[in-house]
Write an enzyme that holds these catalytic residues in place. Structure first.
Site, PDB file in Angstrom:
ATOM      1  N   GLY A 112       0.836  -1.196   0.000  1.00 28.63           N
ATOM      2  CA  GLY A 112       0.000   0.000   0.000  1.00 28.63           C
ATOM      3  C   GLY A 112       0.868   1.242   0.000  1.00 28.63           C
ATOM      4  O   GLY A 112       2.095   1.171   0.193  1.00 28.63           O
ATOM      5  N   LEU A 113       0.238   2.367  -0.183  1.00 32.44           N
ATOM      6  CA  LEU A 113       0.931   3.652  -0.241  1.00 32.44           C
ATOM      7  C   LEU A 113       1.678   3.939   1.067  1.00 32.44           C
ATOM      8  O   LEU A 113       1.335   3.394   2.119  1.00 32.44           O
ATOM      9  CB  LEU A 113      -0.086   4.776  -0.480  1.00 32.44           C
ATOM     10  CG  LEU A 113      -0.789   4.785  -1.835  1.00 32.44           C
ATOM     11  CD1 LEU A 113      -1.929   5.814  -1.806  1.00 32.44           C
ATOM     12  CD2 LEU A 113       0.190   5.102  -2.963  1.00 32.44           C
ATOM     13  N   SER A 147      -0.134   4.497   4.571  1.00 31.04           N
ATOM     14  CA  SER A 147      -1.457   3.860   4.486  1.00 31.04           C
ATOM     15  C   SER A 147      -1.784   3.073   5.757  1.00 31.04           C
ATOM     16  O   SER A 147      -2.943   2.718   5.976  1.00 31.04           O
ATOM     17  CB  SER A 147      -1.518   2.929   3.269  1.00 31.04           C
ATOM     18  OG  SER A 147      -0.517   1.921   3.346  1.00 31.04           O
ATOM     19  N   GLY A 148      -0.772   2.784   6.542  1.00 29.89           N
ATOM     20  CA  GLY A 148      -1.016   2.055   7.787  1.00 29.89           C
ATOM     21  C   GLY A 148      -0.409   0.655   7.810  1.00 29.89           C
ATOM     22  O   GLY A 148      -0.651  -0.099   8.752  1.00 29.89           O
ATOM     23  N   LYS A 149       0.390   0.317   6.828  1.00 31.51           N
ATOM     24  CA  LYS A 149       0.984  -1.029   6.738  1.00 31.51           C
ATOM     25  C   LYS A 149       1.767  -1.399   8.002  1.00 31.51           C
ATOM     26  O   LYS A 149       1.564  -2.463   8.581  1.00 31.51           O
ATOM     27  CB  LYS A 149       1.958  -1.128   5.548  1.00 31.51           C
ATOM     28  CG  LYS A 149       1.351  -0.912   4.185  1.00 31.51           C
ATOM     29  CD  LYS A 149       2.389  -1.051   3.084  1.00 31.51           C
ATOM     30  CE  LYS A 149       3.537  -0.056   3.183  1.00 31.51           C
ATOM     31  NZ  LYS A 149       3.134   1.366   3.149  1.00 31.51           N
ATOM     32  N   SER A 185       6.019  -1.768  -1.837  1.00 30.16           N
ATOM     33  CA  SER A 185       6.048  -2.756  -2.937  1.00 30.16           C
ATOM     34  C   SER A 185       5.015  -2.408  -4.000  1.00 30.16           C
ATOM     35  O   SER A 185       4.035  -3.129  -4.181  1.00 30.16           O
ATOM     36  CB  SER A 185       5.852  -4.179  -2.398  1.00 30.16           C
ATOM     37  OG  SER A 185       4.744  -4.297  -1.526  1.00 30.16           O
TER      38      SER A 185
END
Lengths: 203, 203
Positions: B32-33, B36-38, B106
């Site tokens: 994710g961007l 984004s909270g990854k 990624s």
């Protein structure tokens, strides 16, 4: 959305992780000539620890050279980078509270010291246990299971450790296995006793 | 030397390892961007699994970019190699019966597919669970905790995902987290339920 998931901000500490999993991580770094018995000892040690219900994982040529390090050749810079990456990955495994067991010739003191430093300079420090798998050159050359020593003597393989490239024996390894004095089971027992005495695995 | 160590030649199979440790490995690949909270979700998920006494380990920028991949820059070839290595290391963790959780932008389908292929083509195949952490660009740009989006808009950072470089959203992720609909606990619950339903962790 209702949820029963609770957590605290931030990641767990190393102590918390070790306590939750009831296991400590460490890296057991085997070094020695080709055909000295590193892989055999590593495999037997891994199996022993797994049967004790301990997470252990072996890094060796089979899963590293054809995977993570398949982009590397065999020139000097690549050999340094090969060992550097193995040091980094073994540290990650140790941090995950797994016992990492590496089985690579790793002939140079400087490369092994780099791997050790990664562990010992980490905060918190992670145990790095250098195991010298000490087999006389005459013995491993006679074993020569893959015919590599023969090829090295014939000049068909260049820079072969022990023949045409140096093996720098550890001056102060945590464990010194003399393969002319102990068999595989004996070698595993020496390492297991060390881990027990250091409180890294239950006695 | 008398010894009480017994073992069978060869290494344990994946099934034997999983049974001995009472755990299966898998890779949970968050994409994710930036912002984004990854990492937050990965950290909470790791903590949840550890509290369930399951071995889990998070790979993210903190422990990869300054360790294993510190030799890599940010050019296109380095970004590909960065993700390749993370794919290889997450596979090793999975093979050790640990749940690997990766948290990297990624952005390219091809890189993620390479990581997936490493897992799915392994014998035996290892579960690869792609989790799309889907936050609208407008939201992450407003969050911008490190001021990176602002710098990217100003042209001070080149090739910034979402601004001056593409983010290729997964077409068929195993899990799609809409961060405008669930909070961190909700995201963790979705992933945990998936793992339970697939029999990868005890329900």
């Amino acid at each position: 959305m209702a949820t029963n998931i609770t957590f605290h901000p931030g990641s767990v500490t190393q102590d918390e992780r070790n306590q939750l999993l009831n296991q400590k991580g460490a890296t057991i770094w085997l070094t020695g000539l080709s055909a000295s018995g590193k892989s055999t000892i590593a495999t037997a040690l891994e199996q022993h620890l797994l049967h004790k219900k301990l997470h252990a994982y072996r890094l060796d040529g089979d899963n590293i050279r054809f995977g993570l390090n398949k982009d590397l050749g065999f020139d000097q810079a690549s050999r340094v980078e090969n060992i550097r990456r193995i040091g980094e990955v073994s540290l990650l495994f140790s941090l995950s509270s797994t016992i990492a067991i590496t089985a690579f010739i790793s002939p140079y003191v400087s490369d092994r010291e780099l791997a050790r430093t990664l562990h010992e300079n980490h905060s918190p420090a992670i145990p790095f246990i250098e195991v010298y798998v000490d087999a006389p050159l005459s013995v491993v050359e006679q074993r020569d299971p893959k015919g590599l020593y023969k090829k090295a003597r014939a000049g068909e393989i260049k820079d072969f450790t022990g023949i045409s490239a140096p093996y720098e024996a550890p001056a102060k390894p945590e464990i010194h296995i003399r393969t002319d004095q102990v068999d595989v089971a004996g070698a595993v027992e020496i390492i297991v006793k060390y881990l027990e005495e250091k409180g890294l695995i239950p006695a």
